[in-house]
Design an enzyme around this catalytic site. Structure first.
Site, PDB file in Angstrom:
ATOM      1  N   ARG A 230      32.708  21.806  35.865  1.00 12.46           N
ATOM      2  CA  ARG A 230      32.990  22.591  35.290  1.00 12.46           C
ATOM      3  C   ARG A 230      32.044  22.014  33.942  1.00 12.46           C
ATOM      4  O   ARG A 230      31.697  22.711  33.084  1.00 12.46           O
ATOM      5  CB  ARG A 230      33.784  22.076  34.726  1.00 12.46           C
ATOM      6  CG  ARG A 230      35.377  22.691  35.903  1.00 12.46           C
ATOM      7  CD  ARG A 230      36.060  22.193  35.083  1.00 12.46           C
ATOM      8  NE  ARG A 230      36.597  22.249  33.671  1.00 12.46           N
ATOM      9  CZ  ARG A 230      37.129  21.158  32.957  1.00 12.46           C
ATOM     10  NH1 ARG A 230      37.803  20.908  33.398  1.00 12.46           N
ATOM     11  NH2 ARG A 230      37.101  21.469  31.398  1.00 12.46           N
TER      12      ARG A 230
ATOM     13  N   LYS B  26      28.440  20.763  26.484  1.00 13.73           N
ATOM     14  CA  LYS B  26      29.388  21.788  27.132  1.00 13.73           C
ATOM     15  C   LYS B  26      30.262  21.949  26.081  1.00 13.73           C
ATOM     16  O   LYS B  26      30.443  22.976  25.132  1.00 13.73           O
ATOM     17  CB  LYS B  26      29.855  21.195  27.953  1.00 13.73           C
ATOM     18  CG  LYS B  26      31.190  21.614  27.932  1.00 13.73           C
ATOM     19  CD  LYS B  26      31.806  21.170  29.666  1.00 13.73           C
ATOM     20  CE  LYS B  26      32.980  19.916  28.930  1.00 13.73           C
ATOM     21  NZ  LYS B  26      33.631  20.668  28.608  1.00 13.73           N
ATOM     22  N   ASN B  27      30.803  20.376  25.038  1.00 14.99           N
ATOM     23  CA  ASN B  27      31.340  21.013  23.927  1.00 14.99           C
ATOM     24  C   ASN B  27      31.529  21.841  22.805  1.00 14.99           C
ATOM     25  O   ASN B  27      31.618  21.971  22.412  1.00 14.99           O
ATOM     26  CB  ASN B  27      32.149  19.751  23.912  1.00 14.99           C
ATOM     27  CG  ASN B  27      32.878  18.961  24.930  1.00 14.99           C
ATOM     28  OD1 ASN B  27      33.448  19.551  25.603  1.00 14.99           O
ATOM     29  ND2 ASN B  27      33.724  18.054  25.139  1.00 14.99           N
TER      30      ASN B  27
ATOM     31  N   ARG C 194      48.218  18.074  25.912  1.00 17.47           N
ATOM     32  CA  ARG C 194      47.641  18.907  25.245  1.00 17.47           C
ATOM     33  C   ARG C 194      48.514  19.919  24.668  1.00 17.47           C
ATOM     34  O   ARG C 194      47.733  21.315  25.457  1.00 17.47           O
ATOM     35  CB  ARG C 194      46.205  18.770  26.012  1.00 17.47           C
ATOM     36  CG  ARG C 194      45.593  17.853  27.672  1.00 17.47           C
ATOM     37  CD  ARG C 194      44.460  18.583  27.729  1.00 17.47           C
ATOM     38  NE  ARG C 194      43.200  18.356  26.978  1.00 17.47           N
ATOM     39  CZ  ARG C 194      41.521  19.013  27.364  1.00 17.47           C
ATOM     40  NH1 ARG C 194      41.633  18.165  28.493  1.00 17.47           N
ATOM     41  NH2 ARG C 194      41.098  18.947  26.508  1.00 17.47           N
TER      42      ARG C 194
ATOM     43  N   CYS D 277      47.278  20.011  31.858  1.00 15.05           N
ATOM     44  CA  CYS D 277      46.422  19.343  32.294  1.00 15.05           C
ATOM     45  C   CYS D 277      46.377  18.061  32.856  1.00 15.05           C
ATOM     46  O   CYS D 277      47.248  18.008  32.794  1.00 15.05           O
ATOM     47  CB  CYS D 277      44.944  20.024  31.671  1.00 15.05           C
ATOM     48  SG  CYS D 277      44.671  18.910  30.998  1.00 15.05           S
TER      49      CYS D 277
ATOM     50  N   ASP E  37      36.175  10.657  27.037  1.00 11.51           N
ATOM     51  CA  ASP E  37      35.296  11.703  28.490  1.00 11.51           C
ATOM     52  C   ASP E  37      34.575  10.306  28.724  1.00 11.51           C
ATOM     53  O   ASP E  37      33.293  10.695  29.544  1.00 11.51           O
ATOM     54  CB  ASP E  37      34.407  12.617  27.262  1.00 11.51           C
ATOM     55  CG  ASP E  37      35.175  13.790  27.168  1.00 11.51           C
ATOM     56  OD1 ASP E  37      36.438  13.457  27.132  1.00 11.51           O
ATOM     57  OD2 ASP E  37      34.938  14.917  26.625  1.00 11.51           O
TER      58      ASP E  37
END
Ligand code: UD1
Length: 428
Positions: A402, A22-23, A121, A116, A308
């Site tokens: 997500r 994803k990243n 952030r 968030c 994460d």
């Protein structure tokens, strides 16, 4: 809004292939607009964040088509420099269009992404760096939340980052590849997803030195060419599934994992008592006993232990044979799972001034109705459910989509007992 029902007690076993990253995908999707042509992205994960990012491409006038996990982007038709506010609100990574649109069009209008659930952030590093690169910034709208940036020419400059921010490093690189002169980033992020963006851009014709180090130098070029690129697999998804195997005292093989990006995660999982062998791109993990505690686990920028993976480790440590401490160094509000794990019988105390959680391991968690506050903490609750006695319902599980193509499918492949269900389901 969907929930996930997990029936605990199964030890995870078998083989599982790891999805694309994803990243790595998100900044590269933003970068596809820089070549004014065709990009083929292979091994692209079909997850909600990628779909949002692709939707923005389409809103900007680009064309995108899927063939399995291959994403084809034609950015020659781009006709807008405004990223719709609604899209930015849905997804923080949309801020990567700031650097990419400035690089291609010398202009961008984008909403301020705001905070968030895991912390404030801010994007001050991104904006300060762009200012140094001859970009003019204006703020409009209610409470100045719309940013309009423009320039007659992006000029290379020396940028010193206070912290090695992944997003800021990526935005600076995106803005710099088609600039005039040389941009030097000091204290750049070393995350594999920054390296992968550089590898992609170099393949497209960019001149970038120092990828993977904390000093990155970008020399502007006139144009980029079409690219065919394969994304690496997702280190956090691999780490999550390793954590699930560890928590259930299972024995499994993860196929096509980014082994070299998982050093710190593997080190920590070995500390909790897992046996881990790597053969090429495959990882075999087995855990035959109740997890051992970890005296102190700190999250850190890469190559340190990733923030994460913090929630997933908290689940493991909540059933460890002793007391552990976690200090979250990256984001200020990333202990939301403590409240949820406590509902399952975990014993965790938090000192929010030092961002420290002390976990006294219990023998077993009990099934409960819990809520996924964000992507990774949601995945960590699914792991908690797999190890718990009885039934766990993870509510608001759509945030897990997500970043995970199908967490239920994947963990079922390893023998887990879980399924998506309607949000209204009640535990009897
Ligand atoms: C990226 C990852 C996210 C991961 C995080 C840290 C993506 C899409 N997201 O997020 O999964 O958790 O890296 O590894 O790749 N900061 C500032 N000002 C700024 C920018 C950052 O103060 O302008 C601070 C942040 O508050 C945080 C730290 O820098 O404390 C690191 O944040 P950053 O690396 O920028 O995270 P993201 O790129 O948003």
């Amino acid at each position: 809004m969907s929930s996930i029902e997990v029936i605990g007690g199964e030890q995870l076993k078998g083989e599982l292939k790891i999805q694309g990253s994803k990243n790595a995908a998100l900044p590269i999707i933003a970068a596809t607009i820089l070549n004014k042509g065709i990009t083929v992205l292979r091994n692209c994960p079909k997850i909600r964040d990628v779909f949002y990012m692709v939707k923005i491409l389409e809103e900007l006038g680009c064309r995108a088509t899927w063939d399995g996990n291959v994403l084809l982007v034609d950015s020659s038709t781009l006709n807008s420099t405004t990223v719709p506010e609604e899209s930015v609100r849905k997804m923080r990574s949309s801020i990567l269009y700031l650097g990419a649109l400035l690089g291609r069009c010398h202009e961008v209008t984008i909403a301020y992404p705001g905070g968030c659930s895991i912390g404030k952030r801010p994007i001050d590093y991104h904006l300060n760096a762009l200012k140094k690169m001859n970009v003019v910034e204006e703020f409009h709208g209610k409470e100045d939340t719309i940013i309009h940036c423009h320039t007659n020419c992006i000029m290379g400059n020396d940028i010193f980052l206070e912290k090695p921010s992944v997003g800021a490093t990526q935005n600076i690189i995106l803005a710099a590849v088609l600039s005039q002169g040389v941009t030097r980033i000091f204290n750049a992020a070393r995350e594999p997803e920054v390296t992968e963006l550089c590898t992609y851009l170099i393949k497209a014709g960019a001149k970038i030195c120092g990828k993977g180090t904390s000093f990155i130098e970008v020399e502007g070029v006139k144009e980029l060419n079409d690219v065919d690129f394969t994304l690496s697999s997702d280190r956090i998804v691999a780490g999550t599934y390793m954590a699930a195997v560890a928590a259930t005292t299972g024995d499994a093989v993860l196929l096509g994992a980014p082994v070299h990006q998982l050093d710190s995660t593997i080190r920590v999982l070995r500390k909790v008592g897992c046996n881990i062998d790597t053969i090429g791109n495959n990882i075999r993990i087995s855990c035959r006993r109740r997890p051992l505690p970890i005296e102190l686990l700190r999250t850190q920028p890469y190559p340190g232990f990733p923030t994460d993976m913090q929630s997933q480790l908290m689940t493991i440590l909540s059933i460890a044979d002793g007391k552990s401490t976690i200090i979250e160094e990256i984001f200020e509000s990333r202990f939301q799972n403590v409240y949820e794990l406590r509902k399952m019988g975990a014993m965790i105390s938090v000192d929010s001034t030092t961002n420290k959680a002390v976990i006294s391991g219990v023998k077993q968690l009990k099934g409960a109705v819990v809520k996924a506050h964000d992507l990774r903490s949601g995945a960590a609750l699914v792991i908690a459910g797999l190890t718990a006695e009885g039934v766990t319902i993870v509510r608001e599980a759509s945030s897990i989509e997500r970043g995970y193509e199908d967490i239920c499918r994947d963990l079922e492949t390893l023998g887990g007992n879980l399924r998506y269900c309607s949000e209204n389901v009640l535990v009897s």
